[in-house]
Design an enzyme around this catalytic site. Structure first.
Site, PDB file in Angstrom:
ATOM      1  N   CYS B 104       6.120  -6.690  -9.067  1.00  0.00           N
ATOM      2  CA  CYS B 104       4.966  -5.905  -8.666  1.00  0.00           C
ATOM      3  C   CYS B 104       3.777  -6.440  -9.413  1.00  0.00           C
ATOM      4  O   CYS B 104       3.796  -5.926 -10.718  1.00  0.00           O
ATOM      5  CB  CYS B 104       5.297  -4.508  -8.430  1.00  0.00           C
ATOM      6  SG  CYS B 104       3.847  -3.689  -8.053  1.00  0.00           S
ATOM      7  N   CYS B 107       1.103  -3.172 -10.013  1.00  0.00           N
ATOM      8  CA  CYS B 107       1.383  -2.022 -10.888  1.00  0.00           C
ATOM      9  C   CYS B 107       2.983  -2.209 -11.315  1.00  0.00           C
ATOM     10  O   CYS B 107       3.009  -3.053 -12.312  1.00  0.00           O
ATOM     11  CB  CYS B 107       1.161  -0.728 -10.202  1.00  0.00           C
ATOM     12  SG  CYS B 107       1.760  -0.460  -8.477  1.00  0.00           S
ATOM     13  N   CYS B 109       5.951  -1.294  -8.997  1.00  0.00           N
ATOM     14  CA  CYS B 109       6.791  -1.002  -8.105  1.00  0.00           C
ATOM     15  C   CYS B 109       8.261  -1.448  -8.239  1.00  0.00           C
ATOM     16  O   CYS B 109       8.255  -2.533  -8.587  1.00  0.00           O
ATOM     17  CB  CYS B 109       6.285  -1.258  -6.621  1.00  0.00           C
ATOM     18  SG  CYS B 109       4.668  -0.638  -6.383  1.00  0.00           S
TER      19      CYS B 109
END
Lengths: 103, 200
Positions: B104, B107, B109
Protein backbone atom coordinates in the site's frame (compact mmCIF):
# COMPACT_ATOMS: atom_id res chain seq x y z
CA UNK A 1 -31.75 24.62 0.19
CA UNK A 2 -30.09 21.26 -0.32
CA UNK A 3 -29.59 19.93 -3.81
CA UNK A 4 -30.49 16.27 -4.24
CA UNK A 5 -27.38 14.08 -4.44
CA UNK A 6 -27.43 10.92 -6.56
CA UNK A 7 -26.85 7.66 -4.69
CA UNK A 8 -24.27 6.39 -7.14
CA UNK A 9 -22.61 7.03 -10.47
CA UNK A 10 -23.07 4.38 -13.18
CA UNK A 11 -19.99 2.43 -14.33
CA UNK A 12 -18.72 3.59 -17.71
CA UNK A 13 -15.82 1.14 -18.17
CA UNK A 14 -15.62 -2.64 -18.44
CA UNK A 15 -12.74 -5.12 -18.16
CA UNK A 16 -10.38 -4.79 -21.12
CA UNK A 17 -11.10 -1.08 -21.73
CA UNK A 18 -8.06 1.13 -22.17
CA UNK A 19 -8.07 4.11 -19.80
CA UNK A 20 -5.83 6.99 -18.83
CA UNK A 21 -5.45 8.32 -15.30
CA UNK A 22 -6.02 12.07 -15.10
CA UNK A 23 -2.90 14.14 -14.65
CA UNK A 24 -4.39 16.36 -11.99
CA UNK A 25 -3.28 17.69 -8.62
CA UNK A 26 -6.41 18.71 -6.73
CA UNK A 27 -6.07 19.84 -3.12
CA UNK A 28 -7.32 17.64 -0.29
CA UNK A 29 -7.34 13.91 0.44
CA UNK A 30 -6.84 11.91 -2.75
CA UNK A 31 -6.29 8.16 -3.10
CA UNK A 32 -4.82 8.13 -6.60
CA UNK A 33 -1.06 7.64 -6.20
CA UNK A 34 1.02 10.45 -7.69
CA UNK A 35 3.25 8.07 -9.64
CA UNK A 36 0.38 6.74 -11.77
CA UNK A 37 -1.23 10.03 -12.75
CA UNK A 38 -1.14 10.58 -16.51
CA UNK A 39 -0.41 6.90 -17.26
CA UNK A 40 -2.46 4.56 -19.42
CA UNK A 41 -3.59 1.07 -18.56
CA UNK A 42 -6.27 -1.56 -19.00
CA UNK A 43 -9.27 -2.16 -16.73
CA UNK A 44 -8.74 -5.51 -14.99
CA UNK A 45 -12.07 -5.56 -13.14
CA UNK A 46 -14.82 -3.45 -11.71
CA UNK A 47 -14.74 -3.78 -7.90
CA UNK A 48 -18.16 -2.24 -7.25
CA UNK A 49 -19.08 1.25 -6.12
CA UNK A 50 -17.83 2.85 -2.93
CA UNK A 51 -18.23 6.15 -1.07
CA UNK A 52 -15.92 8.75 -2.58
CA UNK A 53 -12.92 9.00 -0.20
CA UNK A 54 -12.30 12.59 -1.26
CA UNK A 55 -15.68 13.47 0.26
CA UNK A 56 -15.50 11.09 3.24
CA UNK A 57 -12.25 12.73 4.32
CA UNK A 58 -14.19 15.90 5.09
CA UNK A 59 -17.00 14.14 6.97
CA UNK A 60 -19.39 14.37 4.02
CA UNK A 61 -21.61 11.48 2.91
CA UNK A 62 -19.31 10.20 0.16
CA UNK A 63 -22.24 10.29 -2.25
CA UNK A 64 -22.61 9.78 -5.06
CA UNK A 65 -20.77 6.49 -4.67
CA UNK A 66 -18.05 6.09 -7.31
CA UNK A 67 -17.29 2.94 -9.30
CA UNK A 68 -13.88 1.56 -8.31
CA UNK A 69 -11.70 -0.31 -10.81
CA UNK A 70 -8.52 -2.29 -10.68
CA UNK A 71 -6.39 -1.00 -13.54
CA UNK A 72 -3.34 -2.86 -14.86
CA UNK A 73 -0.28 -0.92 -16.04
CA UNK A 74 2.85 -2.23 -17.73
CA UNK A 75 5.82 -1.46 -15.46
CA UNK A 76 8.06 -0.41 -18.38
CA UNK A 77 5.45 2.24 -19.29
CA UNK A 78 5.25 3.56 -15.73
CA UNK A 79 8.99 3.67 -14.94
CA UNK A 80 11.19 4.54 -17.94
CA UNK A 81 14.25 2.95 -16.30
CA UNK A 82 12.40 -0.21 -15.15
CA UNK A 83 14.90 -3.07 -14.96
CA UNK A 84 12.58 -6.12 -15.14
CA UNK A 85 11.00 -7.87 -18.14
CA UNK A 86 8.19 -6.32 -20.21
CA UNK A 87 5.71 -8.80 -18.72
CA UNK A 88 5.90 -7.19 -15.24
CA UNK A 89 2.78 -5.21 -14.31
CA UNK A 90 1.34 -3.16 -11.49
CA UNK A 91 -2.35 -3.15 -10.61
CA UNK A 92 -3.93 -0.23 -8.76
CA UNK A 93 -7.42 0.58 -7.48
CA UNK A 94 -8.63 3.79 -9.11
CA UNK A 95 -11.98 5.53 -8.82
CA UNK A 96 -13.90 6.27 -12.02
CA UNK A 97 -13.74 10.06 -11.76
CA UNK A 98 -9.95 9.77 -12.12
CA UNK A 99 -10.17 7.83 -15.40
CA UNK A 100 -10.75 8.93 -18.98
CA UNK A 101 -11.35 6.61 -21.95
CA UNK A 102 -8.68 6.12 -24.59
CA UNK A 103 -10.39 5.91 -27.98
CA UNK B 1 12.15 2.45 42.64
CA UNK B 2 15.66 1.01 43.03
CA UNK B 3 18.59 1.57 40.68
CA UNK B 4 17.84 -1.56 38.68
CA UNK B 5 14.30 -0.37 37.88
CA UNK B 6 15.63 3.02 36.88
CA UNK B 7 17.83 1.31 34.32
CA UNK B 8 14.85 -0.01 32.38
CA UNK B 9 12.52 2.93 32.90
CA UNK B 10 11.28 4.44 29.64
CA UNK B 11 9.19 7.61 29.59
CA UNK B 12 5.97 7.46 27.54
CA UNK B 13 6.32 8.60 23.95
CA UNK B 14 4.15 11.41 22.61
CA UNK B 15 1.69 8.98 21.00
CA UNK B 16 1.52 6.70 24.05
CA UNK B 17 0.69 9.76 26.13
CA UNK B 18 -2.03 10.76 23.66
CA UNK B 19 -3.49 7.24 23.71
CA UNK B 20 -3.60 7.04 27.51
CA UNK B 21 -5.07 10.54 27.83
CA UNK B 22 -7.80 9.94 25.25
CA UNK B 23 -8.66 6.49 26.61
CA UNK B 24 -8.92 7.71 30.19
CA UNK B 25 -11.06 10.65 29.11
CA UNK B 26 -13.43 8.40 27.13
CA UNK B 27 -13.75 6.03 30.11
CA UNK B 28 -14.26 8.91 32.54
CA UNK B 29 -17.03 10.35 30.38
CA UNK B 30 -18.68 6.93 30.10
CA UNK B 31 -18.28 6.64 26.31
CA UNK B 32 -16.42 3.32 26.61
CA UNK B 33 -15.33 1.08 29.48
CA UNK B 34 -11.90 -0.33 30.31
CA UNK B 35 -13.38 -3.81 29.79
CA UNK B 36 -14.41 -2.92 26.23
CA UNK B 37 -10.91 -1.65 25.47
CA UNK B 38 -9.42 -4.88 26.87
CA UNK B 39 -11.81 -6.96 24.79
CA UNK B 40 -11.01 -5.05 21.59
CA UNK B 41 -7.27 -5.39 22.25
CA UNK B 42 -7.75 -9.12 22.81
CA UNK B 43 -9.51 -9.46 19.46
CA UNK B 44 -6.73 -7.58 17.68
CA UNK B 45 -4.10 -9.85 19.27
CA UNK B 46 -6.06 -12.97 18.34
CA UNK B 47 -5.76 -12.22 14.62
CA UNK B 48 -2.63 -13.80 13.24
CA UNK B 49 -1.25 -15.02 9.91
CA UNK B 50 -2.49 -18.49 10.89
CA UNK B 51 -5.88 -17.45 9.53
CA UNK B 52 -4.53 -16.69 6.06
CA UNK B 53 -2.40 -19.85 6.21
CA UNK B 54 -5.46 -21.97 6.94
CA UNK B 55 -7.26 -20.54 3.90
CA UNK B 56 -4.26 -21.32 1.70
CA UNK B 57 -3.89 -24.90 2.99
CA UNK B 58 -7.60 -25.50 2.41
CA UNK B 59 -7.31 -24.13 -1.15
CA UNK B 60 -4.34 -26.43 -1.86
CA UNK B 61 -6.39 -29.46 -0.81
CA UNK B 62 -9.83 -28.52 -2.11
CA UNK B 63 -10.07 -27.25 -5.72
CA UNK B 64 -13.72 -26.23 -5.22
CA UNK B 65 -12.77 -24.07 -2.20
CA UNK B 66 -9.90 -22.57 -4.21
CA UNK B 67 -12.31 -21.63 -7.02
CA UNK B 68 -14.66 -19.96 -4.50
CA UNK B 69 -11.70 -18.17 -2.90
CA UNK B 70 -10.50 -16.71 -6.20
CA UNK B 71 -14.07 -15.68 -7.10
CA UNK B 72 -14.80 -14.01 -3.73
CA UNK B 73 -12.08 -13.87 -1.08
CA UNK B 74 -14.31 -12.36 1.61
CA UNK B 75 -16.86 -15.17 1.35
CA UNK B 76 -14.11 -17.79 1.39
CA UNK B 77 -12.70 -16.24 4.59
CA UNK B 78 -16.14 -16.19 6.20
CA UNK B 79 -16.62 -19.83 5.22
CA UNK B 80 -13.77 -20.67 7.63
CA UNK B 81 -15.21 -18.42 10.33
CA UNK B 82 -13.03 -15.35 9.70
CA UNK B 83 -15.06 -12.16 9.48
CA UNK B 84 -13.92 -9.54 6.97
CA UNK B 85 -16.11 -6.62 7.97
CA UNK B 86 -16.59 -3.78 5.52
CA UNK B 87 -13.73 -4.64 3.20
CA UNK B 88 -13.47 -6.86 0.16
CA UNK B 89 -10.76 -9.44 0.03
CA UNK B 90 -9.18 -10.29 -3.31
CA UNK B 91 -7.03 -13.42 -3.42
CA UNK B 92 -4.34 -13.38 -6.11
CA UNK B 93 -2.88 -16.68 -7.22
CA UNK B 94 0.79 -17.39 -7.87
CA UNK B 95 1.35 -19.66 -10.87
CA UNK B 96 4.43 -20.87 -12.76
CA UNK B 97 3.95 -17.76 -14.97
CA UNK B 98 3.03 -15.08 -12.41
CA UNK B 99 4.22 -14.01 -8.95
CA UNK B 100 2.13 -11.56 -6.91
CA UNK B 101 3.23 -9.11 -4.24
CA UNK B 102 1.17 -6.69 -2.13
CA UNK B 103 1.88 -3.12 -1.02
CA UNK B 104 0.00 0.00 0.00
CA UNK B 105 1.98 2.99 -1.25
CA UNK B 106 -0.39 5.57 0.23
CA UNK B 107 -0.43 4.34 3.83
CA UNK B 108 -0.28 0.75 5.08
CA UNK B 109 -3.55 -0.99 4.11
CA UNK B 110 -3.14 -4.64 5.07
CA UNK B 111 -5.52 -7.61 5.49
CA UNK B 112 -5.36 -7.35 9.30
CA UNK B 113 -8.38 -9.59 9.79
CA UNK B 114 -6.44 -12.47 8.21
CA UNK B 115 -2.80 -11.62 8.97
CA UNK B 116 -2.96 -9.62 12.20
CA UNK B 117 -0.84 -6.53 12.69
CA UNK B 118 1.45 -5.67 9.76
CA UNK B 119 5.24 -6.02 10.17
CA UNK B 120 7.12 -2.75 10.54
CA UNK B 121 8.87 -3.13 7.17
CA UNK B 122 5.48 -3.26 5.41
CA UNK B 123 4.75 0.23 6.73
CA UNK B 124 8.23 1.57 5.99
CA UNK B 125 8.79 4.23 3.34
CA UNK B 126 11.58 2.09 1.93
CA UNK B 127 9.32 -0.90 1.13
CA UNK B 128 6.34 1.17 0.01
CA UNK B 129 8.28 3.36 -2.39
CA UNK B 130 10.62 0.72 -3.80
CA UNK B 131 8.52 -2.42 -4.28
CA UNK B 132 6.40 -0.66 -6.92
CA UNK B 133 9.34 0.42 -9.04
CA UNK B 134 11.95 -2.29 -8.41
CA UNK B 135 10.02 -5.30 -7.09
CA UNK B 136 12.66 -7.80 -8.20
CA UNK B 137 15.41 -6.05 -6.25
CA UNK B 138 13.21 -5.78 -3.14
CA UNK B 139 12.20 -9.45 -3.31
CA UNK B 140 15.88 -10.44 -3.61
CA UNK B 141 16.53 -8.60 -0.35
CA UNK B 142 13.96 -10.96 1.18
CA UNK B 143 15.90 -13.88 -0.34
CA UNK B 144 13.33 -14.41 -3.08
CA UNK B 145 14.75 -14.65 -6.59
CA UNK B 146 12.01 -14.59 -9.23
CA UNK B 147 13.27 -15.77 -12.67
CA UNK B 148 12.81 -13.29 -15.54
CA UNK B 149 10.49 -15.77 -17.23
CA UNK B 150 7.98 -15.28 -14.38
CA UNK B 151 6.00 -12.02 -14.53
CA UNK B 152 5.78 -10.01 -11.32
CA UNK B 153 2.41 -8.48 -10.59
CA UNK B 154 2.49 -5.77 -7.91
CA UNK B 155 -0.83 -4.89 -6.28
CA UNK B 156 -1.05 -1.38 -4.83
CA UNK B 157 -3.83 -1.51 -2.25
CA UNK B 158 -5.03 2.09 -2.58
CA UNK B 159 -8.73 1.95 -1.76
CA UNK B 160 -11.37 -0.48 -0.49
CA UNK B 161 -9.89 -3.85 -1.49
CA UNK B 162 -7.51 -5.91 0.60
CA UNK B 163 -5.25 -8.59 -0.86
CA UNK B 164 -3.93 -12.01 0.05
CA UNK B 165 -1.46 -14.00 -2.05
CA UNK B 166 -2.24 -17.67 -2.70
CA UNK B 167 1.29 -19.13 -3.02
CA UNK B 168 2.07 -22.25 -5.03
CA UNK B 169 2.07 -25.47 -3.07
CA UNK B 170 5.65 -26.62 -2.46
CA UNK B 171 6.79 -29.82 -4.14
CA UNK B 172 6.88 -33.02 -2.10
CA UNK B 173 3.91 -32.12 0.12
CA UNK B 174 1.41 -34.58 -1.39
CA UNK B 175 1.07 -36.62 1.80
CA UNK B 176 0.68 -33.70 4.24
CA UNK B 177 -2.47 -32.91 6.20
CA UNK B 178 -4.17 -29.51 6.11
CA UNK B 179 -2.55 -28.49 9.42
CA UNK B 180 0.88 -29.60 8.24
CA UNK B 181 0.44 -27.64 5.00
CA UNK B 182 -0.73 -24.54 6.88
CA UNK B 183 2.44 -24.67 8.99
CA UNK B 184 4.50 -24.13 5.80
CA UNK B 185 2.62 -20.93 4.91
CA UNK B 186 4.46 -17.95 6.37
CA UNK B 187 3.14 -14.43 6.79
CA UNK B 188 5.66 -13.15 4.24
CA UNK B 189 4.51 -15.69 1.65
CA UNK B 190 0.94 -14.36 2.06
CA UNK B 191 2.21 -10.84 1.28
CA UNK B 192 4.27 -12.20 -1.60
CA UNK B 193 7.79 -11.21 -0.54
CA UNK B 194 8.76 -14.84 0.03
CA UNK B 195 7.69 -18.37 -0.80
CA UNK B 196 6.22 -20.95 1.59
CA UNK B 197 8.71 -22.98 3.59
CA UNK B 198 9.91 -26.19 2.03
CA UNK B 199 8.74 -29.47 3.50
CA UNK B 200 11.55 -31.35 5.22
Amino acid sequence: MTAAVAERVAARFKPGDRVRVLKAAPPGHVRTPWYIRGHSGVVERLCGDFPNPEELAYARSGKPRQPLYRVRFVQKDVWPAYAGPASDVIEIEIFQHWLEPIP
Amino acid sequence: MNDEDLGTYQPLTYFQMMEVSLRELLVEKGVITEAEVEQAMGEIRARSPERGAKMVARAWLDPAYKARMLADGSKAAEELGFEVPGLRLIVVENTPETHNVIVCTLCSCYPRMLLGLPPDWYKSRNYRSRVVREPRAVLEEFGTKIPDGVAIRVHDSTADMRYLVLPMRPAGTESLTEDQLAALVTRDSLIGVSLPNRHR
